[in-house]
Structure formats: structure tokens, C-alpha cells
Design an enzyme around this catalytic site. Sequence first.
Site, mmCIF file in Angstrom:
data_model
loop_
_atom_site.group_PDB
_atom_site.id
_atom_site.type_symbol
_atom_site.label_atom_id
_atom_site.label_comp_id
_atom_site.label_asym_id
_atom_site.label_seq_id
_atom_site.Cartn_x
_atom_site.Cartn_y
_atom_site.Cartn_z
ATOM 1 C CG ASP A 1 -3.001 -107.067 -107.174
ATOM 2 O OD1 ASP A 1 -3.036 -106.343 -106.172
ATOM 3 O OD2 ASP A 1 -2.105 -107.910 -107.370
ATOM 4 N NE ARG B 1 1.828 -106.374 -96.435
ATOM 5 C CZ ARG B 1 0.919 -107.364 -96.371
ATOM 6 N NH1 ARG B 1 0.635 -107.873 -95.210
ATOM 7 N NH2 ARG B 1 0.337 -107.822 -97.451
ATOM 8 C CG ASP C 1 -4.494 -109.660 -103.761
ATOM 9 O OD1 ASP C 1 -3.923 -108.708 -103.214
ATOM 10 O OD2 ASP C 1 -5.067 -110.581 -103.117
ATOM 11 N NE ARG D 1 -3.232 -105.584 -100.947
ATOM 12 C CZ ARG D 1 -2.271 -105.480 -100.050
ATOM 13 N NH1 ARG D 1 -2.179 -104.397 -99.328
ATOM 14 N NH2 ARG D 1 -1.412 -106.438 -99.860
ATOM 15 N N GLY E 1 2.194 -109.952 -98.885
ATOM 16 C CA GLY E 1 1.324 -111.080 -98.550
ATOM 17 C C GLY E 1 1.863 -112.356 -99.204
ATOM 18 C CB THR F 1 0.000 -111.225 -104.941
ATOM 19 O OG1 THR F 1 -1.228 -110.840 -104.290
ATOM 20 C CG2 THR F 1 -0.086 -110.829 -106.408
ATOM 21 C CG ASP G 1 0.813 -103.600 -106.480
ATOM 22 O OD1 ASP G 1 0.887 -103.952 -105.288
ATOM 23 O OD2 ASP G 1 -0.218 -103.144 -106.987
HETATM 24 P P1 ADP Z 1 2.720 -106.523 -101.829
HETATM 25 O O1 ADP Z 1 4.096 -106.672 -102.393
HETATM 26 O O2 ADP Z 1 2.022 -107.828 -101.615
HETATM 27 O O3 ADP Z 1 1.915 -105.491 -102.575
HETATM 28 P P2 ADP Z 1 3.150 -104.512 -99.776
HETATM 29 O O4 ADP Z 1 2.442 -103.462 -100.555
HETATM 30 O O5 ADP Z 1 2.909 -104.632 -98.318
HETATM 31 O O6 ADP Z 1 2.902 -105.972 -100.330
HETATM 32 O O7 ADP Z 1 4.734 -104.249 -99.990
HETATM 33 C C1 ADP Z 1 5.663 -105.160 -99.387
HETATM 34 C C2 ADP Z 1 6.917 -104.413 -98.967
HETATM 35 O O8 ADP Z 1 7.508 -103.784 -100.108
HETATM 36 C C3 ADP Z 1 6.632 -103.250 -98.017
HETATM 37 O O9 ADP Z 1 6.525 -103.685 -96.670
HETATM 38 C C4 ADP Z 1 7.886 -102.395 -98.208
HETATM 39 O O10 ADP Z 1 8.963 -102.924 -97.473
HETATM 40 C C5 ADP Z 1 8.166 -102.583 -99.699
HETATM 41 N N1 ADP Z 1 7.600 -101.456 -100.456
HETATM 42 C C6 ADP Z 1 6.292 -101.261 -100.762
HETATM 43 N N2 ADP Z 1 6.159 -100.103 -101.468
HETATM 44 C C7 ADP Z 1 7.412 -99.563 -101.564
HETATM 45 C C8 ADP Z 1 7.968 -98.363 -102.157
HETATM 46 N N3 ADP Z 1 7.164 -97.499 -102.810
HETATM 47 N N4 ADP Z 1 9.299 -98.141 -102.068
HETATM 48 C C9 ADP Z 1 10.098 -99.027 -101.419
HETATM 49 N N5 ADP Z 1 9.667 -100.168 -100.836
HETATM 50 C C10 ADP Z 1 8.339 -100.429 -100.908
HETATM 51 O O1 F6P Z 2 -2.390 -109.115 -100.955
HETATM 52 C C1 F6P Z 2 -2.778 -110.391 -100.530
HETATM 53 C C2 F6P Z 2 -3.801 -110.290 -99.426
HETATM 54 O O2 F6P Z 2 -4.216 -111.571 -99.052
HETATM 55 C C3 F6P Z 2 -5.036 -109.468 -99.792
HETATM 56 O O3 F6P Z 2 -5.959 -110.181 -100.610
HETATM 57 C C4 F6P Z 2 -5.567 -109.153 -98.417
HETATM 58 O O4 F6P Z 2 -6.422 -108.034 -98.394
HETATM 59 C C5 F6P Z 2 -4.269 -108.865 -97.647
HETATM 60 O O5 F6P Z 2 -3.250 -109.620 -98.292
HETATM 61 C C6 F6P Z 2 -4.321 -109.244 -96.186
HETATM 62 O O6 F6P Z 2 -3.094 -108.783 -95.625
HETATM 63 P P1 F6P Z 2 -2.547 -109.421 -94.253
HETATM 64 O O7 F6P Z 2 -2.129 -110.836 -94.552
HETATM 65 O O8 F6P Z 2 -1.382 -108.556 -93.899
HETATM 66 O O9 F6P Z 2 -3.681 -109.371 -93.270
#
Ligand code: ADP
Ligand code: F6P
Length: 322
Positions: free
Chosen positions: A132, A75, A130, A174, A14, A128, A106
Site C-alpha cells: 500500500d 508500535r 500490504d 488493512r 507490522g 509491509t 507509511d
Molecule cells: P506501519 O509503519 O506498518 O504503517 P504503524 O502505522 O503502526 O505501522 O506505524 C509504526 C510506528 O510509526 C508507530 O507505532 C509510531 O511509533 C510511528 N508513527 C506512525 N505514525 C507517526 C507519525 N505521524 N508521527 C510520528 N511517528 C509515527
Molecule cells: O500492515 C500489515 C498488517 O498485516 C495488515 O495487513 C493487518 O491489518 C495488520 O498488519 C495487523 O496488525 P497486527 O499485526 O498489529 O495485528
Amino acid sequence: MTAVKSIAVLTSGGDSQGMNAAVRAVVRSALYHGVKVFGVQRGYQGLINNDITEMDLRSVGDIIQRGGTILQTARSKEFTTPEGQQLGAENLRNRGIDGLIVIGGDGSYQGANKLSKLGIKTMGLPGTIDNDIAFTDFTIGFDTAVSIVVDAINKLRDTMTSHERSSVVEVMGRHCGEIALYAGLASGAETILVPEVPHDCQEIAKRMSDNFAHGKRHSIILVAEGAGKGDDIARQIMEHNGIDARVTVLGHIQRGGTPTHTDRILASRLGDFAVRRLIEGDSGKSCGVIKGELVATDIDLVVNTKRPFNMELYNLALRLSQ
Ligand code: ADP
Ligand code: F6P
């Protein structure tokens, strides 16, 4: 002598306000220290697609004030596979890139860790809204998101008072309640619902009725999305006390607009710090600011540590909103 000759930077997951300020700091700091710097378009998917371009001082001109990310984000399911990670590492190595700075949440940190294990020196920046991510007081974008929520509630108070209604405001985060907590305290909200603290709609309804009976002319209820849907909460409360409620789901407005100066300064400090850590040979760390001090913490520890919820602030908000 620098431990890295070339680094790349990407934004992932995000997006959040201040990501551009962080990208700007990474590029300008790397070039200042004589290190080549590349931008990866669309996060880890761009790494796999080899969508990597060398950057110069002018590449990041006039962006410190812009929300979003000039590198865009994505993503990528493919990157969660070993093959995707190998390909990403290979694309970096083929360009002589030996360091990577990942700006994201994370999930993105987990990806950075996988690259670390494949020999790419990585640093994570907490990008982010969040808030978090552990081992940093604040994440890049959080302050701006809270400011947007507070501004919206300032507007809602006026019309809710005119009609003597309750206003249920659903915010992002989230599985984390920090946006609701900080915006609730700053707005004088009577009720703040977060996933970290159980709630009882009947008790909330009763307290609201008592407040109205004692002269309050509106009630503000902040609902973190991880604690439930604003519509459901409003319906349950109205069933108990009959007080007219209106629901506002702020959604993605919390993710856009110009970053506050606080987020721009946080992003600038962290971006420069990440570059200097890579130059000094550090890797596999998440950069943060704790009590004003720059810190670098093992990503393994960060992704396995749940950020403690600030009950002191939570109780303060409720005490002051009588
Ligand atoms: P955020 O970084 O905001 O938490 P996501 O959880 O969607 O967002 O993770 C972003 C991208 O990081 C994912 O689309 C994926 O490409 C990569 N990713 C997430 N978790 C893993 C993992 N356990 N191992 C490898 N790549 C990951
Ligand atoms: O992680 C950031 C965030 O804005 C969260 O607060 C929310 O739940 C999520 O992303 C929304 O994801 P997307 O932009 O993919 O709809």
C-alpha cells in the site's frame, strides 16, 4: 568522502518477510563502504529506550532466509509525540549516528520524516505485506504473502470441489486490496472483494448459482479485510443462493515463513540502495523499484499519495474466471 559517518537501521510497524534480507543488505553495504552501522531493537520504541547496538558482518549472518525481523518491531505511541521524537534523535546524535534507515509502512515513514526535520538523514524502505505504499511496484513482503494465500487456496480448492461448496477466504491488507487482487488472479478466484471496488452480495450469489448450474463444482471468494468480514460475506451470499459456504480467515500466517526469492532480491537491492543514497548525501526519501529501476521519492509525497488500484488486473481476473 561520505555524507554520513555512522548509520542506524530499524524495523517498524507490522513485520514482513524480507525485512531480515533488507537489514542484512543495509549492514553489509554500509560496512563495505566504510560506514559504521548500528541496529535499533524494537523500532521507534527502541530508539527512545536507547536500545541501540553496533553491528558487524557476522551480526546478519544466516538471516536472509528467515521471516520476521532480528531487530524486532514495535508500535510506539511515545514516538508520535515531539518529546519522543526529540529523545530518539538525541540518542542517535549521542552515538555520532547521522543517518537512519527505517524499514516499515507509511506510518513508520511519517516517523522517519519527523526525524528528518530534526536533522537526522533518513531513508525509508517499504517493508509491509500490504503493498500500500506509492512509488514502488511492490513492497518487501508482498510477494511472500501472496504466495502463502495462493498455496492455501490450492488446498481449499480440493476439499471445496469434493463437497461442491463455496470457499470464502479473508486475507490481510488493512485498507488495501492488493493481496486479495494478486492472490485472486493467481488462484482463478471467481470473486475478489476489495475496499477499492464496491460489491453486491446478491449479484455475487446469482453469478455463483449460474456458474454451478453450468457445471462449476466450487466457487472461491477472496475478501480483503478492508472490504469486510469473511463470515458476514458468506452469510449474506448463502441467504441469497443457499450454496454451502466455508470461511477461512488466513490471519497472521500471511506474515511469517521464509521470504520468496523475489522478496529477498527486492530487499537486498533496496537496502544497498538506501545506504548508497545516504552516502551520497540524500535524505527524507522512500526507496522503491519501478519497472525494475531503483527510485528515491520524497517521503512527504509518498505518504500523501494513495497507490492507484490496478483495475486492469481486477477486470482480467474476473474475465478469466468465468
Ligand atoms: P506501519 O509503519 O506498518 O504503517 P504503524 O502505522 O503502526 O505501522 O506505524 C509504526 C510506528 O510509526 C508507530 O507505532 C509510531 O511509533 C510511528 N508513527 C506512525 N505514525 C507517526 C507519525 N505521524 N508521527 C510520528 N511517528 C509515527
Ligand atoms: O500492515 C500489515 C498488517 O498485516 C495488515 O495487513 C493487518 O491489518 C495488520 O498488519 C495487523 O496488525 P497486527 O499485526 O498489529 O495485528
